[in-house]
Design a protein around this motif. Structure first.
Motif, mmCIF file in Angstrom:
data_model
loop_
_atom_site.group_PDB
_atom_site.id
_atom_site.type_symbol
_atom_site.label_atom_id
_atom_site.label_comp_id
_atom_site.label_asym_id
_atom_site.label_seq_id
_atom_site.Cartn_x
_atom_site.Cartn_y
_atom_site.Cartn_z
ATOM 1 N N GLY A 50 0.818 -1.210 0.000
ATOM 2 C CA GLY A 50 0.000 0.000 0.000
ATOM 3 C C GLY A 50 0.853 1.262 0.000
ATOM 4 N N ALA A 51 1.926 1.259 0.779
ATOM 5 C CA ALA A 51 2.820 2.422 0.808
ATOM 6 C C ALA A 51 3.476 2.618 -0.557
ATOM 7 C CB ALA A 51 3.882 2.250 1.891
ATOM 8 N N ALA A 52 3.953 1.523 -1.142
ATOM 9 C CA ALA A 52 4.577 1.605 -2.468
ATOM 10 C C ALA A 52 3.566 2.083 -3.508
ATOM 11 C CB ALA A 52 5.156 0.247 -2.860
ATOM 12 N N GLY A 53 2.354 1.557 -3.445
ATOM 13 C CA GLY A 53 1.318 1.985 -4.381
ATOM 14 C C GLY A 53 0.987 3.459 -4.232
ATOM 15 N N GLY A 54 0.901 3.937 -3.008
ATOM 16 C CA GLY A 54 0.623 5.351 -2.772
ATOM 17 C C GLY A 54 1.725 6.254 -3.299
ATOM 18 N N ILE A 55 2.970 5.843 -3.099
ATOM 19 C CA ILE A 55 4.108 6.628 -3.610
ATOM 20 C C ILE A 55 4.082 6.662 -5.130
ATOM 21 C CG2 ILE A 55 6.626 6.655 -3.806
ATOM 22 C CD1 ILE A 55 6.665 5.561 -0.883
ATOM 23 N N LEU A 56 3.872 5.500 -5.753
ATOM 24 C CA LEU A 56 3.825 5.441 -7.222
ATOM 25 C C LEU A 56 2.666 6.279 -7.764
ATOM 26 C CD1 LEU A 56 4.647 1.667 -7.826
ATOM 27 C CD2 LEU A 56 6.121 3.647 -8.253
ATOM 28 N N TRP A 57 1.523 6.240 -7.100
ATOM 29 C CA TRP A 57 0.360 7.024 -7.515
ATOM 30 C C TRP A 57 0.689 8.529 -7.484
ATOM 31 C CZ3 TRP A 57 -4.300 6.015 -9.599
ATOM 32 C CH2 TRP A 57 -5.251 7.026 -9.562
ATOM 33 N N GLU A 58 1.300 8.960 -6.398
ATOM 34 C CA GLU A 58 1.639 10.385 -6.284
ATOM 35 C C GLU A 58 2.689 10.788 -7.301
ATOM 36 O OE1 GLU A 58 0.270 12.954 -4.593
ATOM 37 O OE2 GLU A 58 -1.260 11.456 -4.158
ATOM 38 N N LEU A 59 3.680 9.927 -7.539
ATOM 39 C CA LEU A 59 4.700 10.232 -8.553
ATOM 40 C C LEU A 59 4.070 10.352 -9.936
ATOM 41 C CD1 LEU A 59 7.686 7.988 -7.407
ATOM 42 C CD2 LEU A 59 7.517 10.479 -7.281
ATOM 43 N N ALA A 60 3.117 9.473 -10.242
ATOM 44 C CA ALA A 60 2.422 9.544 -11.529
ATOM 45 C C ALA A 60 1.623 10.837 -11.639
ATOM 46 C CB ALA A 60 1.512 8.328 -11.701
ATOM 47 N N ASN A 61 0.971 11.254 -10.553
ATOM 48 C CA ASN A 61 0.204 12.503 -10.582
ATOM 49 C C ASN A 61 1.104 13.709 -10.717
ATOM 50 O OD1 ASN A 61 -2.326 11.359 -10.433
ATOM 51 N ND2 ASN A 61 -2.354 11.358 -8.197
ATOM 52 N N ILE A 62 2.286 13.687 -10.122
ATOM 53 C CA ILE A 62 3.233 14.796 -10.239
ATOM 54 C C ILE A 62 3.694 14.911 -11.695
ATOM 55 C CG2 ILE A 62 5.556 15.570 -9.625
ATOM 56 C CD1 ILE A 62 4.996 14.455 -6.797
ATOM 57 N N ARG A 63 3.970 13.768 -12.315
ATOM 58 C CA ARG A 63 4.419 13.786 -13.728
ATOM 59 C C ARG A 63 3.323 14.329 -14.635
ATOM 60 N NH1 ARG A 63 7.312 8.191 -13.200
ATOM 61 N NH2 ARG A 63 9.314 8.917 -12.430
ATOM 62 N N LYS A 64 2.075 14.028 -14.319
ATOM 63 C CA LYS A 64 0.959 14.532 -15.142
ATOM 64 C C LYS A 64 0.847 16.043 -15.041
ATOM 65 C CE LYS A 64 -2.050 10.519 -14.775
ATOM 66 N NZ LYS A 64 -3.312 10.009 -14.203
ATOM 67 N N LEU A 65 1.185 16.611 -13.887
ATOM 68 C CA LEU A 65 1.067 18.058 -13.678
ATOM 69 C C LEU A 65 2.204 18.826 -14.328
ATOM 70 C CD1 LEU A 65 -0.087 18.131 -9.950
ATOM 71 C CD2 LEU A 65 -1.486 18.463 -11.996
ATOM 72 N N ARG A 66 3.337 18.181 -14.558
ATOM 73 C CA ARG A 66 4.473 18.879 -15.170
ATOM 74 C C ARG A 66 4.212 19.074 -16.667
ATOM 75 N NH1 ARG A 66 9.516 15.734 -12.475
ATOM 76 N NH2 ARG A 66 9.300 16.632 -10.411
ATOM 77 N N PRO A 67 4.615 20.237 -17.188
ATOM 78 C CA PRO A 67 4.403 20.494 -18.625
ATOM 79 C C PRO A 67 5.357 19.716 -19.497
ATOM 80 C CG PRO A 67 5.307 22.461 -17.531
ATOM 81 C CD PRO A 67 5.098 21.405 -16.496
#
Length: 180
Positions: A163-180
């Motif tokens: 769950g911790a790994a999944g949460g970290i990966l989820w947030e990293l994916a969302n950060i990449r989506k926000l970057r131009p």
């Protein structure tokens, strides 16, 4: 500076007269340290409670550690933890000494069978209250994790780490989506 004995005694009373687990102690701790004693302002208590909830371990012990530390440093933390733990320890010790003798008693056996549903309810109540604001997809993930632990005899440690790994990966994916 507050005497350590006064700090110990305040938490001892809470430990003796609280039933229902750690969350049941929080209102009593708040009433004692903010309303009755005035040791900590209400907003600061809420901040300490937030930290206590995020730390591993029982919420009542974490809260007593942080409150005791805030009031009297390390000695205060030890005094408040001892105050909250000693009553439960003494009660469990007395029960353990006499339990072997009374375990075969049909009345005691019936009482334990009757308590099982109440214990299950006490465990499930916080689960449902925490799940109220949760997204449906996350509820499904939580249910799948519980089933994996129960049906597959999977260690909860692995589920927590996944769950911790999944949460970290989820947030990293969302950060990449926000970057131009």
């Amino acid at each position: 500076m507050r005497p350590l004995l006064e700090l110990f005694w305040s938490f001892f009373k809470i430990g003796v007269f609280t039933f229902g687990g750690g969350y049941a102690m929080i209102p009593l701790i708040q009433r004692e340290v903010t309303d009755r004693k005035g040791w900590i302002p209400a907003q600061e208590f809420l901040d300490l409670l937030t930290v206590a909830q995020s730390a591993p371990g029982p919420i009542s012990l974490n809260t007593s550690v942080f409150v005791g530390y805030k009031i009297r440093g390390y000695a205060g933390a030890v005094a408040s933890v001892l105050g909250v733990v000693v009553p439960s320890f003494a009660i469990i010790l007395v029960i353990a000494v006499y339990f072997a003798d009374i375990r075969r008693n049909p009345v005691v056996d019936a009482a334990f069978r009757g308590m099982r549903p109440a214990v299950v309810a006490l465990i499930l109540a916080p689960v449902f209250s925490l799940g109220r604001g949760m997204h449906r997809a996350l509820m499904l993930v939580a249910a799948a994790a519980a089933l994996a632990i129960w049906l597959l005899d999977l260690s909860p440690i692995y589920v927590i780490l996944a769950g911790a790994a999944g949460g970290i990966l989820w947030e990293l994916a969302n950060i990449r989506k926000l970057r131009p």
